[in-house]
Design a protein around this motif. Structure first.
Motif, PDB file in Angstrom:
ATOM      1  N   PRO A   1       0.811  -1.222   0.000  1.00  0.00           N
ATOM      2  CA  PRO A   1       0.000   0.000   0.000  1.00  0.00           C
ATOM      3  C   PRO A   1       0.844   1.272   0.000  1.00  0.00           C
ATOM      4  N   SER A   2       1.980   1.259   0.693  1.00  0.00           N
ATOM      5  CA  SER A   2       2.836   2.445   0.707  1.00  0.00           C
ATOM      6  C   SER A   2       3.402   2.736  -0.679  1.00  0.00           C
ATOM      7  N   ILE A   3       3.774   1.686  -1.400  1.00  0.00           N
ATOM      8  CA  ILE A   3       4.283   1.880  -2.760  1.00  0.00           C
ATOM      9  C   ILE A   3       3.183   2.445  -3.657  1.00  0.00           C
ATOM     10  N   ALA A   4       1.984   1.877  -3.558  1.00  0.00           N
ATOM     11  CA  ALA A   4       0.873   2.347  -4.396  1.00  0.00           C
ATOM     12  C   ALA A   4       0.504   3.798  -4.074  1.00  0.00           C
ATOM     13  N   PHE A   5       0.368   4.101  -2.795  1.00  0.00           N
ATOM     14  CA  PHE A   5       0.028   5.475  -2.416  1.00  0.00           C
ATOM     15  C   PHE A   5       1.166   6.443  -2.735  1.00  0.00           C
ATOM     16  N   GLY A   6       2.407   5.965  -2.703  1.00  0.00           N
ATOM     17  CA  GLY A   6       3.532   6.817  -3.071  1.00  0.00           C
ATOM     18  C   GLY A   6       3.455   7.260  -4.523  1.00  0.00           C
ATOM     19  N   VAL A   7       3.090   6.325  -5.407  1.00  0.00           N
ATOM     20  CA  VAL A   7       2.922   6.677  -6.824  1.00  0.00           C
ATOM     21  C   VAL A   7       1.789   7.693  -6.978  1.00  0.00           C
ATOM     22  N   ALA A   8       0.672   7.445  -6.304  1.00  0.00           N
ATOM     23  CA  ALA A   8      -0.468   8.365  -6.413  1.00  0.00           C
ATOM     24  C   ALA A   8      -0.131   9.736  -5.833  1.00  0.00           C
ATOM     25  N   ALA A   9       0.649   9.748  -4.752  1.00  0.00           N
ATOM     26  CA  ALA A   9       0.997  11.018  -4.112  1.00  0.00           C
ATOM     27  C   ALA A   9       1.780  11.925  -5.052  1.00  0.00           C
ATOM     28  N   PHE A  10       2.549  11.341  -5.961  1.00  0.00           N
ATOM     29  CA  PHE A  10       3.302  12.148  -6.917  1.00  0.00           C
ATOM     30  C   PHE A  10       2.360  13.010  -7.757  1.00  0.00           C
ATOM     31  N   PHE A  11       1.182  12.485  -8.052  1.00  0.00           N
ATOM     32  CA  PHE A  11       0.218  13.232  -8.865  1.00  0.00           C
ATOM     33  C   PHE A  11      -0.648  14.152  -8.009  1.00  0.00           C
ATOM     34  N   VAL A  12      -0.914  13.749  -6.765  1.00  0.00           N
ATOM     35  CA  VAL A  12      -1.840  14.507  -5.923  1.00  0.00           C
ATOM     36  C   VAL A  12      -1.139  15.661  -5.206  1.00  0.00           C
ATOM     37  N   TRP A  13       0.036  15.385  -4.645  1.00  0.00           N
ATOM     38  CA  TRP A  13       0.723  16.409  -3.864  1.00  0.00           C
ATOM     39  C   TRP A  13       1.257  17.509  -4.780  1.00  0.00           C
ATOM     40  N   ARG A  14       1.153  18.732  -4.328  1.00  0.00           N
ATOM     41  CA  ARG A  14       1.598  19.877  -5.115  1.00  0.00           C
ATOM     42  C   ARG A  14       2.936  20.394  -4.583  1.00  0.00           C
ATOM     43  N   GLY A  15       3.761  20.911  -5.490  1.00  0.00           N
ATOM     44  CA  GLY A  15       5.042  21.461  -5.103  1.00  0.00           C
ATOM     45  C   GLY A  15       6.175  20.487  -5.372  1.00  0.00           C
ATOM     46  N   LEU A  16       7.368  21.031  -5.560  1.00  0.00           N
ATOM     47  CA  LEU A  16       8.522  20.205  -5.898  1.00  0.00           C
ATOM     48  C   LEU A  16       8.924  19.278  -4.765  1.00  0.00           C
ATOM     49  N   PHE A  17       9.016  19.811  -3.540  1.00  0.00           N
ATOM     50  CA  PHE A  17       9.460  18.978  -2.416  1.00  0.00           C
ATOM     51  C   PHE A  17       8.504  17.822  -2.138  1.00  0.00           C
ATOM     52  N   PRO A  18       7.182  18.054  -2.053  1.00  0.00           N
ATOM     53  CA  PRO A  18       6.277  16.917  -1.844  1.00  0.00           C
ATOM     54  C   PRO A  18       6.393  15.857  -2.935  1.00  0.00           C
TER      55      PRO A  18
END
Length: 467
Positions: A206-223
């Motif tokens: 689940p962490s790997i899957a949510f990590g991929v999704a977070a790349f699209f959802v989270w805004r900003g370079l650092f996130p």
């Protein structure tokens, strides 16, 4: 065909009439007046999110007994919230099938040859299912959803980093996890804080899957850099577990991600790429994996053991357990022996081959069949089908609204696919560290449910406004 599929997947399910006639459901809101005067319950949803996050934050580091105590506390809090609800809580087809699965498990306990042992398993199952209902309630808030997913990602990064550290500096192997007769007998398999590499690999999915999704959802370079780091670290850690089931799960996770990404982005593609993008991507990834298997000796030897049959000791052990479990199912095909590993441990010795003792059936589907029979297995498979169908429909709706929340649902379905792929050959799914994550994924999809007819009505209203 569509009407049949809608019927099977309960796409037009509307529980209002049934719930209004239910005497149990009428208890909802019984203490609503008391809640109005409560200071703490003004932040009831935020407190609920905190309780759920604490399960995820501490589960890799504490015993299963302590996790159970925390789930009991959550069950009590859910009961208080339900009795004091101002509004009736949401109820979806997923909730209905979870309730049916719980009901058939109760029947299995009543008819079990080892009722006391089965009842203890039933209590654990009930705690997990209440955790699902509680999560589905809290996850209706996008803000709290983002908080809880961030908690999963944060603790997953800690666990993954420690696993990578074990690979770099070495770690004592706590059991014989490799075939002692193979060339990989002395190879390191990391287990981080969870004590078992197979369990760790399932926990990381689940962490790997949510990590991929977070790349699209989270805004900003650092996130976005953080999301990439989480995904790469946990993927590396999963590889270092040496778990063949985990590797198969990762392939299933990636394939599901690609299919759902295609659903998400296909409206932006030209006709050519709509036709050829998926075949080309799968071909390239397949070629890369094949090249990696050929070029990395340890990977090639480990992968080849999957196809060695009984010549590999781990395969041989599982096959002997599976044969005994099939005999158990054959003797009690409809309703099973009752839920839980305690019931399994009471009955399995009567069927096992000498020297092949086991704590479970090493397959989620076989374990479900042996515990609740073919009836329970059918309901469980039905639950998965309905959950995935609801998730895909919600993804399409969110895509049409340009709502990036759909990425979390894509990650949830991909992680579920990975966990079930590993669950074909292992039962770490039943460990609370993994099982709580599974029901969190299901709850994430259930929390966004809208009846199909309701969706049509909303679209019709929008059309009238535009006209």
């Amino acid at each position: 065909m569509n009407s049949t599929w809608d019927l099977v997947t309960l796409s037009y399910f509307s529980p209002k009439t049934w719930l209004n006639a239910s005497y149990v459901y009428r208890l909802v809101g019984l203490l609503a007046a008391w809640r109005e005067s409560s200071f703490l319950l003004q932040w009831s949803e935020a407190i609920g999110a905190l309780l759920i996050s604490l399960v995820f934050i501490f589960s890799p580091f504490i015993t299963t007994g302590l996790i159970g105590v925390w789930l009991i506390a959550i069950t009590g809090y859910w009961g208080i919230l339900t009795l004091s609800d101002r509004e009736k809580p949401g109820f979806s087809p997923i909730h209905l099938l979870v309730f049916l699965y719980w009901g058939i498990s109760a029947v299995a306990v009543a008819l079990s040859p080892v009722k006391a042992a089965a009842f203890s398993g039933f209590v654990k199952l009930t705690l997990y299912l209440v955790f699902f209902v509680f999560c589905a309630r809290i996850l209706r808030s996008p803000r709290l959803t983002n908080y809880l997913i961030t908690a999963v990602l944060g603790i997953g990064l800690v666990v993954g980093c420690y696993g990578v550290r074990q690979q770099i500096f070495g770690v004592e192997q706590l059991a014989t996890w490799n075939d002692p007769t193979s060339e990989l007998a002395g190879a390191t398999r990391v287990y981080s804080y969870l004590g078992n590499p197979n369990l760790l690999s399932a926990y990381l999915l689940p962490s790997i899957a949510f990590g991929v999704a977070a790349f699209f959802v989270w805004r900003g370079l650092f996130p976005k850099l953080l999301a990439i780091t989480i995904t790469l670290v946990n993927t590396a850690c999963l590889y270092f577990t040496g778990s063949r089931g985990g590797w198969i799960a990762m392939v299933a996770l990636m394939a599901t991600f690609l299919l759902l990404f295609f659903v998400w982005f296909k409206n932006n593609l030209s006709p050519f790429w709509r036709r050829w993008l998926l075949p080309l991507v799968f071909a390239v990834l397949g070629g890369l994996m094949f090249a990696a298997i050929l070029s990395v000796d340890s990977l090639r030897m480990r992968v080849m053991t999957i196809f060695m049959g009984r010549e590999d000791s781990s395969n041989n052990f599982r096959m002997n357990v599976w044969m005994a479990v099939l005999d158990m199912i054959r003797d009690r095909p409809l309703i099973g022996i009752g839920p839980g590993n305690n019931a399994f441990n009471k009955i399995y010795p009567l069927y096992m081959s000498p020297k092949y003792s086991a704590l479970s059936s090493y397959s989620v589907l076989l374990e479900t069949a042996v515990e609740t029979g073919l009836i329970g297995l059918s309901i469980f498979v039905w639950l998965i089908v309905v959950t995935v169908n609801q998730g895909v429909r919600q993804i399409q709706q969110l895509r049409d609204q340009n709502n990036l929340y759909g990425m979390w649902l894509i990650a949830a379905i991909a992680a579920m696919a990975g966990l079930m792929a590993q669950g074909l050959f292992d039962t770490v799914w039943y460990r609370p560290q993994v099982n709580t994550l599974w029901w969190f994924l299901v709850a994430l999809i259930a929390s966004q449910y809208q009846p199909k007819q309701q969706v049509k009505e909303v679209k019709a209203e929008k059309l009238e406004v535009r006209i």
